[in-house]
Scaffold this active site. Structure first.
Site, PDB file in Angstrom:
ATOM      1  N   ASN A  49       1.227  -2.214  14.103  1.00 36.77           N
ATOM      2  CA  ASN A  49       2.566  -1.684  13.800  1.00 36.77           C
ATOM      3  C   ASN A  49       3.593  -2.782  14.040  1.00 36.77           C
ATOM      4  OD1 ASN A  49       4.365   0.860  13.424  1.00 36.77           O
ATOM      5  ND2 ASN A  49       5.253  -0.193  15.207  1.00 36.77           N
ATOM      6  N   GLU A  78       3.048  -2.470   8.748  1.00 39.62           N
ATOM      7  CA  GLU A  78       4.187  -2.967   7.977  1.00 39.62           C
ATOM      8  C   GLU A  78       3.991  -4.403   7.490  1.00 39.62           C
ATOM      9  OE1 GLU A  78       6.028   0.314  10.594  1.00 39.62           O
ATOM     10  OE2 GLU A  78       4.526  -1.273  10.814  1.00 39.62           O
ATOM     11  N   ASP A 106      25.537  -2.014  21.062  1.00 36.35           N
ATOM     12  CA  ASP A 106      24.595  -1.711  19.978  1.00 36.35           C
ATOM     13  C   ASP A 106      25.306  -1.611  18.634  1.00 36.35           C
ATOM     14  OD1 ASP A 106      21.454  -0.238  20.442  1.00 36.35           O
ATOM     15  OD2 ASP A 106      22.294  -0.963  18.577  1.00 36.35           O
TER      16      ASP A 106
HETATM   17  C1  FMN Z   1      17.973  -5.448  14.458  1.00 40.11           C
HETATM   18  C2  FMN Z   1      17.298  -4.174  14.927  1.00 40.11           C
HETATM   19  C3  FMN Z   1      17.231  -3.888  16.284  1.00 40.11           C
HETATM   20  C4  FMN Z   1      16.572  -2.729  16.732  1.00 40.11           C
HETATM   21  N1  FMN Z   1      16.470  -2.500  18.073  1.00 40.11           N
HETATM   22  C5  FMN Z   1      15.730  -1.452  18.499  1.00 40.11           C
HETATM   23  C6  FMN Z   1      15.485  -1.262  19.898  1.00 40.11           C
HETATM   24  O1  FMN Z   1      15.935  -2.037  20.738  1.00 40.11           O
HETATM   25  N2  FMN Z   1      14.684  -0.212  20.278  1.00 40.11           N
HETATM   26  C7  FMN Z   1      14.154   0.653  19.358  1.00 40.11           C
HETATM   27  O2  FMN Z   1      13.415   1.546  19.747  1.00 40.11           O
HETATM   28  N3  FMN Z   1      14.394   0.532  18.017  1.00 40.11           N
HETATM   29  C8  FMN Z   1      15.148  -0.509  17.589  1.00 40.11           C
HETATM   30  N4  FMN Z   1      15.353  -0.697  16.237  1.00 40.11           N
HETATM   31  C9  FMN Z   1      14.873   0.315  15.284  1.00 40.11           C
HETATM   32  C10 FMN Z   1      13.382   0.193  14.959  1.00 40.11           C
HETATM   33  O3  FMN Z   1      12.822  -1.019  15.211  1.00 40.11           O
HETATM   34  C11 FMN Z   1      13.196   0.566  13.516  1.00 40.11           C
HETATM   35  O4  FMN Z   1      13.775   1.809  13.309  1.00 40.11           O
HETATM   36  C12 FMN Z   1      11.742   0.585  13.118  1.00 40.11           C
HETATM   37  O5  FMN Z   1      11.682   0.709  11.752  1.00 40.11           O
HETATM   38  C13 FMN Z   1      11.011   1.720  13.761  1.00 40.11           C
HETATM   39  O6  FMN Z   1       9.733   1.626  13.299  1.00 40.11           O
HETATM   40  P1  FMN Z   1       8.699   2.822  13.503  1.00 40.11           P
HETATM   41  O7  FMN Z   1       9.135   3.928  12.615  1.00 40.11           O
HETATM   42  O8  FMN Z   1       7.392   2.123  13.074  1.00 40.11           O
HETATM   43  O9  FMN Z   1       8.688   3.194  14.929  1.00 40.11           O
HETATM   44  C14 FMN Z   1      16.013  -1.832  15.781  1.00 40.11           C
HETATM   45  C15 FMN Z   1      16.092  -2.112  14.406  1.00 40.11           C
HETATM   46  C16 FMN Z   1      16.728  -3.265  13.991  1.00 40.11           C
HETATM   47  C17 FMN Z   1      16.790  -3.557  12.519  1.00 40.11           C
END
Ligand code: FMN
Length: 440
Positions: free
Chosen positions: A139, A199, A246
């Site tokens: 992932n 991904e 954030d």
């Molecule tokens: C620049 C950026 C920073 C992010 N920071 C966080 C974070 O600190 N913690 C978190 O849980 N998600 C964070 N996210 C959101 C997830 O990484 C994102 O929604 C991801 O697609 C989730 O994937 P999943 O559906 O496989 O869990 C961030 C996304 C971006 C683009």
């Protein structure tokens, strides 16, 4: 192309601002990046480290499209096709991201920025986290990491993320945090797809990708990354994380978050660190843009969807403007429901007709003013699970009230009164000798 070759392209086109003056990773770089947005900036001489730092690389859709030689309109169909037609990346035996291998890492040697006075510490904000689960496979996603010792960080893991599931299942998870990745990897990591989808396969379809076996953890990482921080995250070992600014440019609260112990760092010999300004345009693009294809695909299941804008005014996360080709009186309401399913953190959805430019907030407001009645065109979803990024949501539970606005006009004859008139066209030259752009 890679992160590196795109920088070279920007330099050739003189689109890259290069700062030679010595500068600090402590507040100064963040301030320059904010001032220079949307221009990409390369810092050649950071005070605290040998590594160069680059920020504002993909501040808007135009730069993202430019990288892939696409038009902005082609981004959503391209991202949604990449989700549907995933393909495995090529595994290579050696890779630039492993030209240097450090087995007793000291995070103080990396240009990890301190962005804001009140931040809880130095933060990695551009890190793509690679993890694996015996049942679900690999992932990719983003998790911000706050440094608190020379080899430990607190990692923000929002409840419900796939990685959160991994951690709860396995209690300790080996990971690799990749910094300085190409936009195919950045966009794929920011795309939320069901657990079990790797991904990296979305990234490979966006643009062919090489991966290499990491040095000390059993994971495949992007071969062209600039830095890879390998180690383990412990579900039971927690450390205070925050404050941090954030996406909404508001201060997020302090939480107890899992500890990431860094055990090995690999990097290119002349690696460039990617800075990603919290709450900046690039952060907003990477958060909001990958949600547009998932909303588009969901809405297109029930009505004819034309375009989606997860708008900057909603911090590129909380508001979605959905353009449809209305064919049935219920289409607006169906689109609202489907849009919330396509992006579970969305708070307000606005559905408009094809004559409304969804990238022009004034036109959307006009539709709200002229095509909407609160007692018939509004859906209120009370006490729904919302986004932890919304400061007005209920602390801890993130409970929120979601609202959908059907701003579409009636169909058929009834739509006449809602049409915006076309002003008569005129050739001004007929009445004015010299049309000097600057004077009128
Ligand atoms: C620049 C950026 C920073 C992010 N920071 C966080 C974070 O600190 N913690 C978190 O849980 N998600 C964070 N996210 C959101 C997830 O990484 C994102 O929604 C991801 O697609 C989730 O994937 P999943 O559906 O496989 O869990 C961030 C996304 C971006 C683009």
């Amino acid at each position: 192309m890679s992160f590196r070759t795109y920088i070279e392209r920007l330099a050739v086109r003189q689109d890259l601002v290069t700062i030679i003056e010595p500068i600090s990773t402590r507040y100064e770089m963040a301030a320059v990046l904010k001032e220079m947005e949307p221009r990409p900036v390369l810092f050649e001489n950071p005070h605290e480290t040998q590594f160069r730092v680059l920020g504002n690389l993909f501040p808007n859709k135009a730069t993202f499209a430019d990288y892939f030689n696409l038009s902005v309109e082609e981004i959503i169909p391209t991202l949604s096709a990449a989700i549907e037609q995933r393909s495995p990346p090529r595994v290579v035996p050696e890779a630039p991201c492993q030209e240097v291998v450090v087995t007793n890492p000291n995070l103080d040697q990396l240009p990890i920025l301190r962005h804001f006075e009140n931040d809880g510490g130095r933060y990695i904000t551009s890190g793509v986290v690679v993890a694996k689960h015996p049942q679900y496979g690999q992932n990719l996603d983003f998790h911000r990491c706050m440094q608190f010792s020379n080899n430990e960080m607190a990692m923000r893991v929002v409840e419900g993320r796939n990685f959160d599931t991994f951690l709860k299942d396995l209690k300790m998870v080996d990971i690799a945090v990749c910094v300085g990745c190409a936009p195919n990897v950045l966009a794929a990591a920011a795309t939320s797809v069901e657990i079990g989808i790797d991904e990296l396969e979305i990234a490979n379809t966006l643009e062919p990708l090489d991966v290499v076996q990491a040095k000390s953890v059993d994971l495949y990482v992007p071969a062209e990354a600039e830095f890879v921080l390998e180690g383990t995250v412990y579900f039971k070992r927690k450390h205070a994380e925050g404050p941090f600014v954030d996406l909404t440019e508001t201060q997020d609260v302090i939480r107890q978050e899992p500890v990431f112990e860094v055990k090995t760092i690999t990097h290119r010999w002349d690696a460039i660190w990617q800075a990603l300004l919290p709450g900046g345009m690039e952060h907003k693009l990477l958060m909001g843009m990958p949600r547009e294809p998932t909303i588009f695909n969901s809405v297109n299941q029930v009505v004819r969807c034309l375009d989606v804008n997860v708008s900057p005014g909603g911090s590129s996360w909380l508001h979605a403007i959905v353009q449809i080709e209305k064919q049935d009186p219920e289409d607006g309401m169906k689109a609202i429901q489907a849009a919330f399913e396509g992006h579970s953190s969305c708070k307000h959805v606005f559905v408009v007709d094809k004559d409304i430019d969804i990238y022009n907030p004034l036109e959307v407001e006009w539709a709200l003013a002229t095509r909407f009645q609160g007692n018939v065109d509004m859906v209120v979803k009370d006490r729904e699970r919302g986004s932890s990024l919304d400061p007005s949501g209920e602390l801890g539970t993130h409970q929120t009230t979601k609202i959908g606005f059907d701003l579409t006009k009636p169909l058929g004859e009834e739509s006449k009164p809602f049409e915006k008139v076309e002003y008569p066209q005129i050739d001004l030259g007929k009445f004015m000798k010299e049309i000097d752009e600057g004077t009128i």
